[in-house]
Design a protein around this motif. Structure first.
Motif, PDB file in Angstrom:
ATOM      1  N   THR A 294       1.000  -1.050   0.015  1.00  0.00           N
ATOM      2  CA  THR A 294      -0.110   0.002  -0.529  1.00  0.00           C
ATOM      3  C   THR A 294       0.673   1.254  -0.181  1.00  0.00           C
ATOM      4  O   THR A 294       1.863   1.223   0.833  1.00  0.00           O
ATOM      5  CB  THR A 294      -0.659   0.365   1.437  1.00  0.00           C
ATOM      6  N   PRO A 295       0.533   2.671  -0.785  1.00  0.00           N
ATOM      7  CA  PRO A 295       1.034   3.436  -0.753  1.00  0.00           C
ATOM      8  C   PRO A 295       1.046   4.519   0.340  1.00  0.00           C
ATOM      9  O   PRO A 295       1.939   5.165   1.349  1.00  0.00           O
ATOM     10  CB  PRO A 295       0.654   4.032  -2.264  1.00  0.00           C
ATOM     11  N   TYR A 296      -0.119   4.604   1.295  1.00  0.00           N
ATOM     12  CA  TYR A 296      -0.513   5.052   2.362  1.00  0.00           C
ATOM     13  C   TYR A 296      -0.839   3.845   3.078  1.00  0.00           C
ATOM     14  O   TYR A 296      -2.113   3.049   3.314  1.00  0.00           O
ATOM     15  CB  TYR A 296      -1.076   5.801   2.142  1.00  0.00           C
ATOM     16  N   PHE A 297      -0.305   3.631   4.909  1.00  0.00           N
ATOM     17  CA  PHE A 297      -0.410   3.179   5.752  1.00  0.00           C
ATOM     18  C   PHE A 297      -1.324   3.957   6.527  1.00  0.00           C
ATOM     19  O   PHE A 297      -0.733   4.592   7.973  1.00  0.00           O
ATOM     20  CB  PHE A 297       0.114   2.160   6.242  1.00  0.00           C
ATOM     21  N   ILE A 298      -2.212   3.878   6.858  1.00  0.00           N
ATOM     22  CA  ILE A 298      -3.121   4.656   7.841  1.00  0.00           C
ATOM     23  C   ILE A 298      -4.432   4.642   8.946  1.00  0.00           C
ATOM     24  O   ILE A 298      -5.450   4.453   7.915  1.00  0.00           O
ATOM     25  CB  ILE A 298      -3.593   6.373   7.493  1.00  0.00           C
ATOM     26  N   PRO A 299      -4.206   2.964   9.410  1.00  0.00           N
ATOM     27  CA  PRO A 299      -5.362   2.090   9.576  1.00  0.00           C
ATOM     28  C   PRO A 299      -6.239   2.957  10.824  1.00  0.00           C
ATOM     29  O   PRO A 299      -5.692   3.641  11.491  1.00  0.00           O
ATOM     30  CB  PRO A 299      -4.548   1.217   9.799  1.00  0.00           C
ATOM     31  N   ASP A 300      -7.897   2.608  10.841  1.00  0.00           N
ATOM     32  CA  ASP A 300      -8.558   2.554  11.665  1.00  0.00           C
ATOM     33  C   ASP A 300      -7.736   1.991  13.137  1.00  0.00           C
ATOM     34  O   ASP A 300      -6.804   0.915  12.413  1.00  0.00           O
ATOM     35  CB  ASP A 300      -9.550   2.440  11.224  1.00  0.00           C
ATOM     36  N   ALA A 301      -8.249   1.397  14.212  1.00  0.00           N
ATOM     37  CA  ALA A 301      -7.824   1.225  15.247  1.00  0.00           C
ATOM     38  C   ALA A 301      -8.222  -0.352  15.495  1.00  0.00           C
ATOM     39  O   ALA A 301      -7.791  -1.161  15.112  1.00  0.00           O
ATOM     40  CB  ALA A 301      -8.644   1.526  16.594  1.00  0.00           C
ATOM     41  N   SER A 302      -9.773  -0.930  14.557  1.00  0.00           N
ATOM     42  CA  SER A 302      -9.579  -2.564  14.141  1.00  0.00           C
ATOM     43  C   SER A 302      -8.834  -2.858  13.132  1.00  0.00           C
ATOM     44  O   SER A 302      -7.680  -4.507  13.471  1.00  0.00           O
ATOM     45  CB  SER A 302     -11.754  -2.451  13.716  1.00  0.00           C
ATOM     46  N   ILE A 303      -8.404  -2.319  12.027  1.00  0.00           N
ATOM     47  CA  ILE A 303      -7.229  -2.311  11.287  1.00  0.00           C
ATOM     48  C   ILE A 303      -5.797  -3.215  12.119  1.00  0.00           C
ATOM     49  O   ILE A 303      -5.695  -3.955  11.565  1.00  0.00           O
ATOM     50  CB  ILE A 303      -7.411  -1.890   9.688  1.00  0.00           C
TER      51      ILE A 303
ATOM     52  N   THR B 102       1.846   7.811   7.439  1.00  0.00           N
ATOM     53  CA  THR B 102       2.331   5.560   7.595  1.00  0.00           C
ATOM     54  C   THR B 102       3.572   5.870   8.650  1.00  0.00           C
ATOM     55  O   THR B 102       3.427   4.656   9.033  1.00  0.00           O
ATOM     56  CB  THR B 102       3.024   6.380   6.102  1.00  0.00           C
ATOM     57  N   LEU B 103       4.083   6.843   8.159  1.00  0.00           N
ATOM     58  CA  LEU B 103       5.779   6.156   9.305  1.00  0.00           C
ATOM     59  C   LEU B 103       5.631   6.117  10.740  1.00  0.00           C
ATOM     60  O   LEU B 103       6.010   5.480  11.798  1.00  0.00           O
ATOM     61  CB  LEU B 103       7.036   6.996   8.731  1.00  0.00           C
ATOM     62  N   SER B 104       3.947   6.824  11.294  1.00  0.00           N
ATOM     63  CA  SER B 104       3.979   7.179  12.754  1.00  0.00           C
ATOM     64  C   SER B 104       3.768   5.635  13.399  1.00  0.00           C
ATOM     65  O   SER B 104       3.267   5.621  14.296  1.00  0.00           O
ATOM     66  CB  SER B 104       3.361   8.008  12.786  1.00  0.00           C
ATOM     67  N   TYR B 105       3.329   4.626  12.820  1.00  0.00           N
ATOM     68  CA  TYR B 105       2.464   3.573  12.632  1.00  0.00           C
ATOM     69  C   TYR B 105       3.337   2.467  12.676  1.00  0.00           C
ATOM     70  O   TYR B 105       3.162   1.351  12.920  1.00  0.00           O
ATOM     71  CB  TYR B 105       1.247   2.913  11.632  1.00  0.00           C
ATOM     72  N   VAL B 106       5.117   2.278  12.351  1.00  0.00           N
ATOM     73  CA  VAL B 106       5.637   1.736  11.798  1.00  0.00           C
ATOM     74  C   VAL B 106       6.194   1.156  13.328  1.00  0.00           C
ATOM     75  O   VAL B 106       6.134  -0.361  13.557  1.00  0.00           O
ATOM     76  CB  VAL B 106       7.251   2.357  11.667  1.00  0.00           C
ATOM     77  N   ASP B 107       6.534   1.659  14.597  1.00  0.00           N
ATOM     78  CA  ASP B 107       7.212   1.579  15.502  1.00  0.00           C
ATOM     79  C   ASP B 107       6.383   0.873  16.224  1.00  0.00           C
ATOM     80  O   ASP B 107       6.338  -0.599  16.967  1.00  0.00           O
ATOM     81  CB  ASP B 107       7.295   2.802  16.754  1.00  0.00           C
TER      82      ASP B 107
ATOM     83  N   VAL C 161       3.087 -11.034   9.369  1.00  0.00           N
ATOM     84  CA  VAL C 161       2.614 -10.527   8.687  1.00  0.00           C
ATOM     85  C   VAL C 161       3.603  -8.765   7.790  1.00  0.00           C
ATOM     86  O   VAL C 161       4.414  -8.901   8.808  1.00  0.00           O
ATOM     87  CB  VAL C 161       2.297  -9.258  10.087  1.00  0.00           C
ATOM     88  N   ARG C 162       3.737  -8.311   7.007  1.00  0.00           N
ATOM     89  CA  ARG C 162       4.473  -7.668   6.151  1.00  0.00           C
ATOM     90  C   ARG C 162       3.913  -6.659   5.174  1.00  0.00           C
ATOM     91  O   ARG C 162       2.436  -6.976   4.718  1.00  0.00           O
ATOM     92  CB  ARG C 162       5.714  -8.800   5.392  1.00  0.00           C
ATOM     93  N   LEU C 163       4.589  -5.182   5.277  1.00  0.00           N
ATOM     94  CA  LEU C 163       4.050  -4.082   4.543  1.00  0.00           C
ATOM     95  C   LEU C 163       5.150  -3.383   3.923  1.00  0.00           C
ATOM     96  O   LEU C 163       6.003  -3.767   4.078  1.00  0.00           O
ATOM     97  CB  LEU C 163       3.307  -3.434   5.178  1.00  0.00           C
ATOM     98  N   ILE C 164       4.534  -3.199   2.492  1.00  0.00           N
ATOM     99  CA  ILE C 164       5.821  -3.019   1.776  1.00  0.00           C
ATOM    100  C   ILE C 164       5.004  -1.486   1.906  1.00  0.00           C
ATOM    101  O   ILE C 164       3.549  -1.425   1.424  1.00  0.00           O
ATOM    102  CB  ILE C 164       5.672  -3.455   0.521  1.00  0.00           C
ATOM    103  N   VAL C 165       5.518  -0.288   1.955  1.00  0.00           N
ATOM    104  CA  VAL C 165       5.488   0.647   1.801  1.00  0.00           C
ATOM    105  C   VAL C 165       6.731   1.881   0.765  1.00  0.00           C
ATOM    106  O   VAL C 165       7.762   0.844   1.416  1.00  0.00           O
ATOM    107  CB  VAL C 165       4.730   1.396   3.145  1.00  0.00           C
ATOM    108  N   PRO C 166       6.208   3.139   0.798  1.00  0.00           N
ATOM    109  CA  PRO C 166       6.929   3.305   0.071  1.00  0.00           C
ATOM    110  C   PRO C 166       8.114   4.469   1.109  1.00  0.00           C
ATOM    111  O   PRO C 166       7.809   4.533   2.003  1.00  0.00           O
ATOM    112  CB  PRO C 166       6.646   4.630  -0.966  1.00  0.00           C
ATOM    113  N   LEU C 167       9.958   4.334   0.251  1.00  0.00           N
ATOM    114  CA  LEU C 167      10.565   4.720   0.581  1.00  0.00           C
ATOM    115  C   LEU C 167      10.291   6.460   0.090  1.00  0.00           C
ATOM    116  O   LEU C 167      10.431   7.463   1.048  1.00  0.00           O
ATOM    117  CB  LEU C 167      11.927   3.950  -0.048  1.00  0.00           C
ATOM    118  N   VAL C 168       9.841   6.580  -1.104  1.00  0.00           N
ATOM    119  CA  VAL C 168      10.178   8.261  -1.817  1.00  0.00           C
ATOM    120  C   VAL C 168       8.364   7.826  -1.693  1.00  0.00           C
ATOM    121  O   VAL C 168       8.129   7.442  -2.406  1.00  0.00           O
ATOM    122  CB  VAL C 168      10.515   7.791  -3.418  1.00  0.00           C
TER     123      VAL C 168
END
Length: 475
Positions: free
Chosen positions: A330-339, A370-375, A353-360
């Motif tokens: 996904t280019p944008y990962f901003i899930p709601d609480a349930s996802i 998106t990166l705020s959810y990574v940690d 569970v693996r996710l591919i998101v953009p570097l650029v």
């Protein structure tokens, strides 16, 4: 003193209004309260025009936004899958709850008379789409969030003009915000050739009618009611890797033949009616299909004109039953609480569970969100890769060997709850294996994020990501 009390009363009234209207979505409420705190009065005006449900939404949702007569015709002509045992994967025999939910989601049935092709990247997708357009004898229905007046856009326009001049019905629908830079002169030759062109929620009327927050993000092409296309690819040169900053553009589209095309056709015609207030009817839009394939496919449409949040519900249900793997691009990962919780629980339970998101990124604020959810997600065992070959825009979900999803919806709040979106759910083992091969290739073109290194990012970066996350429900 009195003016200060007055200002406070107005502020409290505005905050209370937002809380009452957004009580179903606390994340939205927090985001708008944050904006209201930063920009009193102005923030409330923005909320009034941008966030409130557009007129008729509640009334439309009550009736589901579905033409019941048309739906009955589709069901009568379709080869329906009625039992989980009829699904391609034997795993569905133990997934009765998921099967029942899928059958009810989005008002579109699971059909078993289909043939699909995964079109990796725009070069393959454009070639297949142009070939399909050239074969048209009755109608061409084309919808795109973005249309560019560039070499790609003009190439498609030329083919559509040829068909319109030959007597083929041609309808082109584009979004008023997604194609905001597109000059209307682009459509003059099309209209002169006999094609019909319409804009979905143009900017100024959408702003005044409080519809600006609801965009038609779909990318659909239907030719003669027998060939259909859906996926992440809009119309423009950047999708061919010609964007000066993003470079190579990785995307996924899907070609369909068979009864699943009925679902794409129904979605397009409903969108056309929403944009034009005209509901074109012709039996030739829903021809009886020759069963050239035996694949099970379901078209799931989501949007504010639908009774439920079908895309969100189907994805959440699928993630919740995963036993072996959940692979997401996904280019944008901003899930709601349930996802987010479904992914965390899956990872903690040993699911890969693996996710591919953009570097650029194409949009810096959304990328920061998106990166705020990574940690948070990685601390539960979710793994992230960043695509480094160029920009990745594909929207693909693979759950075990049960299901693959290809469509227009990103893994974010806007796609789940605000945009008009369409996904195709694939259940054929060969097609899921194709998506798997592409995913593994994308992993090779990506770099995995290491949690220890990620946590060492500067405080300034963390602050930007936190701010972006706060505003993410509005992005």
């Amino acid at each position: 003193m009195y003016w200060l009390i007055g200002v406070l009363v107005i502020f409290v009234f505005q905050a209370a209004t937002i809380l009452v209207l957004e009580y179903r979505r606390p994340a939205n409420a927090m985001a708008w309260l944050f904006i209201l705190f930063l920009f009193p009065i102005v923030g409330f005006v923005l909320y009034y025009f941008l966030a409130r449900e557009y007129q008729r939404r509640r009334r439309v949702r009550k009736r589901g936004g579905i033409d019941e007569q048309r739906r009955a015709e589709i069901i009568a002509k379709s080869h329906l899958i009625a039992q989980p045992e009829e699904m391609p994967s034997p795993e569905f025999a133990h997934q009765e709850r998921l099967f029942k939910l899928l059958r009810k989601a989005g008002a579109a049935p699971i059909t078993g008379c289909n043939k699909s092709r995964v079109l990796t990247n725009a070069e393959n997708a454009y070639k297949a789409m142009l070939e399909a357009i050239r074969t048209a004898t009755h109608h061409i229905h084309f919808s795109s969030y973005i249309i560019r007046d560039d070499e790609t856009g003009r190439k498609f326009r030329e083919e559509l003009i040829r068909k319109a001049e030959a007597g083929v019905q041609v309808r082109v629908l584009y979004d008023g915000i997604g194609s905001i830079t597109l000059n209307k002169k682009y459509f003059v030759p099309l209209v002169e050739s006999g094609a019909e062109c319409a804009v979905f929620f143009p900017l100024r009327p959408a702003f005044m009618k409080k519809r600006m927050n609801y965009r038609n993000h779909r990318k659909i092409l239907v030719v003669d009611g027998t060939l259909g296309f859906v996926g992440g690819i809009n119309l423009g040169d950047e999708y061919l890797g010609k964007h000066p900053r993003l470079g190579f553009w990785r995307d996924t589209h899907l070609a369909l033949e068979g009864d699943a095309v009925y679902g794409l056709q129904e979605v397009f015609l409903k969108d056309w009616e929403t944009a034009t207030r005209h509901n074109p009817k012709d039996p030739a839009y829903f021809p009886v299909h020759q069963c050239t394939g035996k694949e099970a496919v379901q078209i799931v449409a989501g949007g504010p004109n639908r009774r439920d949040d079908a895309i969100h519900e189907t994805l959440f249900a699928a993630l919740s039953v995963a036993k072996k793997r959940i692979w997401i691009t996904t280019p944008y990962f901003i899930p709601d609480a349930s996802i987010a919780m479904a992914l965390k629980i899956a990872a903690m339970s040993g699911v890969d569970v693996r996710l591919i998101v953009p570097l650029v990124p194409d949009t810096y604020l959304v990328h920061a969100a998106t990166l705020s959810y990574v940690d948070e997600m990685m601390s539960y065992g979710v793994r992230f890769w960043q695509y480094s070959r160029g920009f990745i825009h594909a929207k693909v979900v693979i759950v075990d060997d049960l299901m693959g999803s290809v469509g227009t919806a990103n893994m974010d709040l806007r796609s789940f709850f605000s945009n008009f979106e369409t996904n195709a759910l694939l259940f054929d083992a060969e097609r899921i294996a194709e998506l798997e091969r592409d995913f593994l290739q994308d992993l090779n073109d990506s770099r995995e994020i290491e949690l220890s290194s990620f946590r060492k990012r500067p405080r300034k970066v963390k602050a930007k990501q936190a701010l972006a996350r706060m505003l993410s429900p509005l992005l």
